[in-house]
Motif scaffolding. Sequence first.
Motif, short mmCIF file in Angstrom:
data_model
loop_
_atom_site.label_atom_id
_atom_site.label_comp_id
_atom_site.label_asym_id
_atom_site.label_seq_id
_atom_site.Cartn_x
_atom_site.Cartn_y
_atom_site.Cartn_z
N MET A 1 0.84 -1.20 0.00
CA MET A 1 0.00 0.00 0.00
C MET A 1 0.88 1.25 0.00
N LYS A 2 0.55 2.21 -0.86
CA LYS A 2 1.37 3.43 -0.92
C LYS A 2 0.53 4.64 -0.54
N LEU A 3 0.89 5.28 0.56
CA LEU A 3 0.10 6.40 1.05
C LEU A 3 0.89 7.70 1.03
N VAL A 4 2.12 7.63 0.56
CA VAL A 4 2.97 8.82 0.54
C VAL A 4 3.35 9.11 -0.91
#
Lengths: 325, 399
Positions: A1-4
Amino acid sequence: MKLVLTTEQQELRQAVRGFLAAASPLPAVRAAMESEGGHDPEVYRRINGELGLSGLIVPEEHGGSGAGYAELAVVLEETGAALLPGPFLATTLAAILLRETGDKELLPGIADGTTVATVVLDGNRALNGAEADVVLSIDGDRVRALRGGERTALTTLDPTRRQALVEPGGDVVAASAEGVARARDLFAVAVAAEQLGVLRASLEAIVAYGKVRVAFNRFIGSYQGVKHRLADMHCKLEQAESIVRHAAWAADEAPEELASAAALAQVYVGRACFEVARDSLLLHGGIGFTWEHDAHLFYKRAKADEVLLGPPRIHRARLADLLEL
Amino acid sequence: MDLEDYRQRARAWLEANAPGDRPEGAPDESGVAAAKAFMAKLYDAGYSGITWPQQWGGQGLTQAEERAFAAEAARFTLPTYVFSIGLGMCGPTLVDLGTDEQRGRFIRPLLRGEEIWCQLFSEPGAGSDVAALQTRATATDGGWVVDGQKVWTSVAQHADWGLLLTRTDVEVPKHKGLTMFVVDMHAPGVTVRPLRDMTGRAHFNEIFFDGVHIPAENLVGQVGDGWSCAVTTLLHERLSISSGVGMGGQKDNPVAFDALRTTVDTGDPVVRDQLVELYVRSRALALFNQRLAQETKAGIFPGARGSAAKLLLAELTMFQADLATSLAGPEAVAHPAEGGYGGGLANAISLAPAMALGGGTNEIMRNIVGERVLNLPPEPRTDKNVPFKDLKTSGGLPS
Ligand SMILES: Cc1cc2nc3c(=O)[nH]c(=O)nc-3n(C[C@H](O)[C@H](O)[C@H](O)COP(=O)(O)OP(=O)(O)OC[C@H]3O[C@@H](n4cnc5c(N)ncnc54)[C@H](O)[C@@H]3O)c2cc1C
């Protein structure tokens, strides 16, 4: 998961933000919204030409840059924060629908900025329906496209973006059950990204005002009655951003998570955006209720966006279904 | 190692090693012994002190791994409650500010669960305004002598060591006359009295110091620099609470979404929508915490934004306990002696306020977010430039 955001995504954000600050600051937005066409065609040409935004998510073989939805979310956050008038979101929704259903015909015109397109939403409404070259409608698994047809401009709450009643129908340009379903979820993500921008800008405006407006010999931002509400608004911003990044990531990389991430995005971000825009307006005091102040533009965009894809309860019901409640 | 791999391994380890039953909050002596045994295993597997320097016994990884582990651990029930203060606050403070001797002496036993720590900041007259504290430390030969009272000290009844904030100078303004020490909780003159809290159990204590000697080498930071040391501790506190470090986990929590969905009637549209609301809030905070972890990994330190996460957690904790008890109805407030479902709900609603008080109240979190994240102007202060001895005090707590 990529949140940045990646470095490239941060650069994209800076490019769009810088462009909009120079080419479409709020006084220009006001001038555009009061103009005949409702937007500045020159700005629209430049965001598609110089920045290539209309082609951002169009696959390379159709003349676009083939970027992902995470990049699109970055852009929509900025156009939302700037309350950009005109058919950018409308054309973007059309591009999403066509990309997901495998159209080849219309995408090149969208990518090069020559075709303004829109998608029929509930009740035969369409964003920028009067000025769109092509009106897309979803008919079961099929996507139909109509040039021309009857268009009736509507009076909108949000003066910065127009809507019209349009005629659905026309030729079938693509068909895919899965594509149509995904596109509907992606509409939710796209609108949530715009809402995140509206939320952020509303909060920034009132935080700045809290540092300069004085009452009782103190800056209003030093009063807890104000400060604590701003802190709560900041909490909403943090969660909203996390949800939008997650939904955009799911759109690109985790298709099985997209539906619930998209429903979550509309349920949370839609409400949070309106609440923050509302509180931002209220905390400005009387000036916030004037036509001259920008607070009402954010408030109205927030409300318009919250119900754009239907009454908010439909997103809550969809989320409940997806959670098998 | 890639974060996803790390997470998978952590999950596998937890599946094999996490004890099954939910500990009833504050443990008794046998519970403490079991908790210590578990901590030793956790340490040996490399999951204790994940972010702590390798030199002192940690793993030398980032908050990203720590939060990833905490996120996995949240699905289990770990008996780490008695270590939460040491792991979340005291230890990180020593890592940041302690001498090498202190780090060498204290960190490893803390991480292995051999020694339990407590945090001795709050007093009857100083909680939110902790810099108003009155416990005195006076210099003597080879060290210090401490007199005074602390209160609300979590897990002190089991503690071997305490991180103690004292006043060493009353002639200077309140923030300038504070000094931090490590105190031996078994030293002569230390009296620990468990306080029965609203759950009926004793999570916290009151502590009396009567002429307690502290050796000079137990000074943390500089004399008179206790406030900046305390700020370091409090920053760690909010980050650790929000990221769930040392927290029991949600697995058997009867008021969390996963449990509630199996016990309530979702055929009722109102109930169904209330569960959607709980899901939305839980998920929003979980994603925010994951984003903070990823930012940390990318080199962006969350700082005061940890207070936003702590505030949201306090609100969620209250919301879910409130919702669950309301959905259950009478069963939540009158249950058979052996507890059962109603007992779990009663416990949850009794425990819920703790999160909104311990580690700083919601109002204080909002002040911090307002002033240190949004940079809003501070409130006017009348207590900053006055010698401590000339300030108003609360006069203790009502009896
Ligand atoms: C379960 C639990 C565990 C705890 N564990 C520990 C521990 O291990 N170690 C330790 O040192 N302490 C511990 N505490 C103490 C905790 O940190 C304090 O209770 C807390 O900081 C509040 O301080 P107080 O109780 O003195 O309340 P007060 O400071 O008297 O606050 C009373 C009310 O005034 C409000 N208030 C105060 N100042 C302001 C302000 N500037 N602006 C707006 N409102 C304000 C507060 O928000 C609150 O609503 C624990 C508390 C609890 C409940």
